[in-house]
Design a protein around this motif. Structure first.
Motif, PDB file in Angstrom:
ATOM      1  N   GLY A 129      -5.884   4.005   5.594  1.00 24.58           N
ATOM      2  CA  GLY A 129      -6.183   3.077   4.537  1.00 24.58           C
ATOM      3  C   GLY A 129      -7.215   2.054   4.996  1.00 24.58           C
ATOM      4  N   GLU A 130      -7.722   1.333   3.835  1.00 23.77           N
ATOM      5  CA  GLU A 130      -8.688   0.253   4.204  1.00 23.77           C
ATOM      6  C   GLU A 130      -7.911  -0.885   3.555  1.00 23.77           C
ATOM      7  OE1 GLU A 130     -11.655   0.490   5.752  1.00 23.77           O
ATOM      8  OE2 GLU A 130     -11.069   2.523   6.115  1.00 23.77           O
ATOM      9  N   VAL A 131      -8.440  -2.178   4.217  1.00 24.28           N
ATOM     10  CA  VAL A 131      -7.912  -3.283   3.900  1.00 24.28           C
ATOM     11  C   VAL A 131      -9.219  -4.065   3.394  1.00 24.28           C
ATOM     12  CG1 VAL A 131      -6.636  -5.364   4.629  1.00 24.28           C
ATOM     13  CG2 VAL A 131      -5.852  -3.281   5.283  1.00 24.28           C
ATOM     14  N   SER A 132      -9.120  -4.794   2.433  1.00 21.04           N
ATOM     15  CA  SER A 132     -10.498  -5.378   1.728  1.00 21.04           C
ATOM     16  C   SER A 132     -10.671  -6.749   2.501  1.00 21.04           C
ATOM     17  CB  SER A 132     -10.295  -5.676   0.047  1.00 21.04           C
ATOM     18  OG  SER A 132      -9.180  -6.377  -0.256  1.00 21.04           O
ATOM     19  N   VAL A 133     -11.736  -7.324   2.549  1.00 25.68           N
ATOM     20  CA  VAL A 133     -11.806  -8.657   3.104  1.00 25.68           C
ATOM     21  C   VAL A 133     -10.929  -9.599   2.485  1.00 25.68           C
ATOM     22  CG1 VAL A 133     -13.353 -10.660   3.361  1.00 25.68           C
ATOM     23  CG2 VAL A 133     -14.038  -7.989   3.809  1.00 25.68           C
ATOM     24  N   TRP A 160      -7.386  -9.168   3.848  1.00 26.41           N
ATOM     25  CA  TRP A 160      -7.527  -9.659   5.341  1.00 26.41           C
ATOM     26  C   TRP A 160      -6.992 -11.120   5.249  1.00 26.41           C
ATOM     27  CZ3 TRP A 160      -6.215  -6.959   9.223  1.00 26.41           C
ATOM     28  CH2 TRP A 160      -6.292  -5.696   9.338  1.00 26.41           C
ATOM     29  N   ALA A 161      -7.947 -11.772   4.486  1.00 26.13           N
ATOM     30  CA  ALA A 161      -7.682 -13.376   4.358  1.00 26.13           C
ATOM     31  C   ALA A 161      -6.189 -13.641   3.970  1.00 26.13           C
ATOM     32  CB  ALA A 161      -8.523 -14.190   3.240  1.00 26.13           C
ATOM     33  N   PHE A 162      -5.668 -12.683   2.827  1.00 26.99           N
ATOM     34  CA  PHE A 162      -4.243 -12.938   2.421  1.00 26.99           C
ATOM     35  C   PHE A 162      -3.246 -12.785   3.577  1.00 26.99           C
ATOM     36  CE2 PHE A 162      -0.450 -11.157   0.804  1.00 26.99           C
ATOM     37  CZ  PHE A 162       0.223 -12.308   0.098  1.00 26.99           C
ATOM     38  N   GLU A 163      -3.627 -11.625   4.276  1.00 26.64           N
ATOM     39  CA  GLU A 163      -2.371 -11.097   5.144  1.00 26.64           C
ATOM     40  C   GLU A 163      -2.557 -12.061   6.354  1.00 26.64           C
ATOM     41  OE1 GLU A 163      -0.248  -8.840   5.222  1.00 26.64           O
ATOM     42  OE2 GLU A 163      -0.985  -8.038   3.084  1.00 26.64           O
ATOM     43  N   TYR A 164      -3.593 -12.569   6.727  1.00 23.64           N
ATOM     44  CA  TYR A 164      -3.725 -13.614   7.895  1.00 23.64           C
ATOM     45  C   TYR A 164      -2.843 -14.710   7.502  1.00 23.64           C
ATOM     46  CZ  TYR A 164      -7.270 -12.906  11.674  1.00 23.64           C
ATOM     47  OH  TYR A 164      -7.991 -12.331  12.394  1.00 23.64           O
ATOM     48  N   VAL A 172       7.649   4.082  13.372  1.00 24.96           N
ATOM     49  CA  VAL A 172       7.703   3.017  12.364  1.00 24.96           C
ATOM     50  C   VAL A 172       6.376   3.252  11.667  1.00 24.96           C
ATOM     51  CG1 VAL A 172       8.054   0.589  11.658  1.00 24.96           C
ATOM     52  CG2 VAL A 172       9.534   1.815  13.472  1.00 24.96           C
ATOM     53  N   VAL A 173       6.244   3.390  10.392  1.00 25.02           N
ATOM     54  CA  VAL A 173       4.985   3.274   9.457  1.00 25.02           C
ATOM     55  C   VAL A 173       4.925   2.289   8.859  1.00 25.02           C
ATOM     56  CG1 VAL A 173       3.424   4.714   8.123  1.00 25.02           C
ATOM     57  CG2 VAL A 173       4.888   5.916   9.822  1.00 25.02           C
ATOM     58  N   THR A 174       3.773   1.445   9.006  1.00 23.65           N
ATOM     59  CA  THR A 174       3.378   0.366   8.217  1.00 23.65           C
ATOM     60  C   THR A 174       1.795   0.086   8.104  1.00 23.65           C
ATOM     61  OG1 THR A 174       3.769  -1.952   7.484  1.00 23.65           O
ATOM     62  CG2 THR A 174       3.683  -1.473   9.801  1.00 23.65           C
ATOM     63  N   PHE A 175       1.252  -0.952   7.541  1.00 20.62           N
ATOM     64  CA  PHE A 175       0.006  -0.886   7.480  1.00 20.62           C
ATOM     65  C   PHE A 175      -0.522  -1.961   8.614  1.00 20.62           C
ATOM     66  CE2 PHE A 175       0.673  -4.587   5.271  1.00 20.62           C
ATOM     67  CZ  PHE A 175      -0.273  -4.945   4.682  1.00 20.62           C
ATOM     68  N   THR A 176      -1.731  -1.719   9.002  1.00 16.93           N
ATOM     69  CA  THR A 176      -2.130  -2.305  10.135  1.00 16.93           C
ATOM     70  C   THR A 176      -1.973  -3.936  10.372  1.00 16.93           C
ATOM     71  OG1 THR A 176      -4.104  -0.910  10.362  1.00 16.93           O
ATOM     72  CG2 THR A 176      -4.427  -2.780  11.760  1.00 16.93           C
ATOM     73  N   PRO A 177      -2.059  -4.778   9.460  1.00 16.96           N
ATOM     74  CA  PRO A 177      -1.668  -6.419   9.559  1.00 16.96           C
ATOM     75  C   PRO A 177      -0.179  -6.516   9.816  1.00 16.96           C
ATOM     76  CG  PRO A 177      -3.128  -5.882   7.530  1.00 16.96           C
ATOM     77  CD  PRO A 177      -2.851  -4.520   8.124  1.00 16.96           C
ATOM     78  N   HIS A 178       0.618  -5.690   9.300  1.00 16.84           N
ATOM     79  CA  HIS A 178       2.063  -5.944   9.435  1.00 16.84           C
ATOM     80  C   HIS A 178       2.623  -5.256  10.777  1.00 16.84           C
ATOM     81  CE1 HIS A 178       6.255  -5.110   7.790  1.00 16.84           C
ATOM     82  NE2 HIS A 178       6.105  -6.490   8.102  1.00 16.84           N
ATOM     83  N   ILE A 179       1.972  -4.594  11.597  1.00 17.12           N
ATOM     84  CA  ILE A 179       2.354  -3.694  12.701  1.00 17.12           C
ATOM     85  C   ILE A 179       2.934  -4.857  13.919  1.00 17.12           C
ATOM     86  CG2 ILE A 179       1.762  -2.641  14.874  1.00 17.12           C
ATOM     87  CD1 ILE A 179       1.784  -0.583  12.871  1.00 17.12           C
ATOM     88  N   SER A 180       2.456  -6.205  14.170  1.00 18.62           N
ATOM     89  CA  SER A 180       2.828  -6.599  15.353  1.00 18.62           C
ATOM     90  C   SER A 180       4.046  -7.558  14.726  1.00 18.62           C
ATOM     91  CB  SER A 180       1.816  -7.904  15.750  1.00 18.62           C
ATOM     92  OG  SER A 180       0.701  -7.181  16.333  1.00 18.62           O
ATOM     93  N   ASP A 186       0.768  -1.305   0.068  1.00 20.01           N
ATOM     94  CA  ASP A 186       0.202  -0.065  -0.003  1.00 20.01           C
ATOM     95  C   ASP A 186       0.808   1.198  -0.209  1.00 20.01           C
ATOM     96  OD1 ASP A 186      -2.007   1.917   0.597  1.00 20.01           O
ATOM     97  OD2 ASP A 186      -2.404   1.521   2.774  1.00 20.01           O
ATOM     98  N   ASP A 187       0.813   1.870  -1.049  1.00 21.07           N
ATOM     99  CA  ASP A 187       1.808   3.287  -1.150  1.00 21.07           C
ATOM    100  C   ASP A 187       1.306   4.209  -0.310  1.00 21.07           C
ATOM    101  OD1 ASP A 187       3.416   1.865  -2.988  1.00 21.07           O
ATOM    102  OD2 ASP A 187       2.609   2.805  -4.862  1.00 21.07           O
TER     103      ASP A 187
END
Length: 189
Positions: free
Chosen positions: A162-166, A169-173, A133-141, A57-58
């Motif tokens: 920024g929004e993360v599509s459903v 989210w499945a891919f990021e899990y 540190v800036v990243t997107f929500t699924p990557h924070i931890s 996500d840019d």
């Protein structure tokens, strides 16, 4: 005509394996909620630098620069895993930014671990003790886990807007879970 019935032991073993796989999937899904959907985010406070991690996500890059322009840190460091192939990042890195210093680097390897190694090098070079540190929500931890192995200072983890599509989210899990396992199995920075 005789009816063929599966052996009861074989059928029970198959059911046990299927049940175990379902329980594992449910456990990963539940464990992922605090790690990926609602990770620990830190309140902003002034720091020595802002590090924007690379990713899909840019929107994180302008957000990191905006934080610098608002005075949260005098230096913004942008990770550019694609290097010269990314024309947009090349333009951002070469453009002047009033009031802040913008540095760009290509992580080696082009992963969070490579970004952590560069953070350590830059922190040692510049004497940084606190980095946003800036990243997107699924990557924070996962990013926090890896970067703490490389940097002894304080990290303030911030999610880019920024929004993360459903489907994403499945891919990021799956992606973040595999990344966590890999990070645990590869100790050190």
């Amino acid at each position: 005509m005789r009816e063929h019935r599966p052996e009861s032991g074989h059928a029970r073993n198959r059911i046990r394996r299927l049940t175990a796989a379902c329980l594992l999937l449910i456990t990963v899904a539940i464990a992922g909620v605090p790690a990926y959907i609602h990770p620990q985010l830190d309140p902003l406070r002034p720091a020595d630098a802002i590090l924007v991690l690379g990713g899909p996500d840019d929107s994180r890059y302008p957000f990191g620069i905006e934080l610098g322009l608002h005075g949260w840190a005098p230096t913004v460091v942008l990770s550019n895993p694609l290097g010269a192939e990314d024309d947009w990042m090349t333009q951002v890195c070469e453009s002047p930014h009033r009031g802040i210093e913008v540095e760009c680097f290509v992580p080696d390897p082009p992963t969070t671990r490579g970004e952590g190694r560069e953070l350590r090098r830059l922190a040692d070079q510049h004497g940084w003790h606190h980095v946003i540190v800036v990243t997107f929500t699924p990557h924070i931890s996962r990013a926090r886990f890896i970067l703490h192995r490389c940097f002894d200072g304080e990290l303030t983890m911030v999610a880019s807007p920024g929004e993360v599509s459903v489907p994403r989210w499945a891919f990021e899990y799956a992606y973040q879970s595999v990344g966590y396992v890999r990070a645990v199995l590869q100790p050190g920075c």
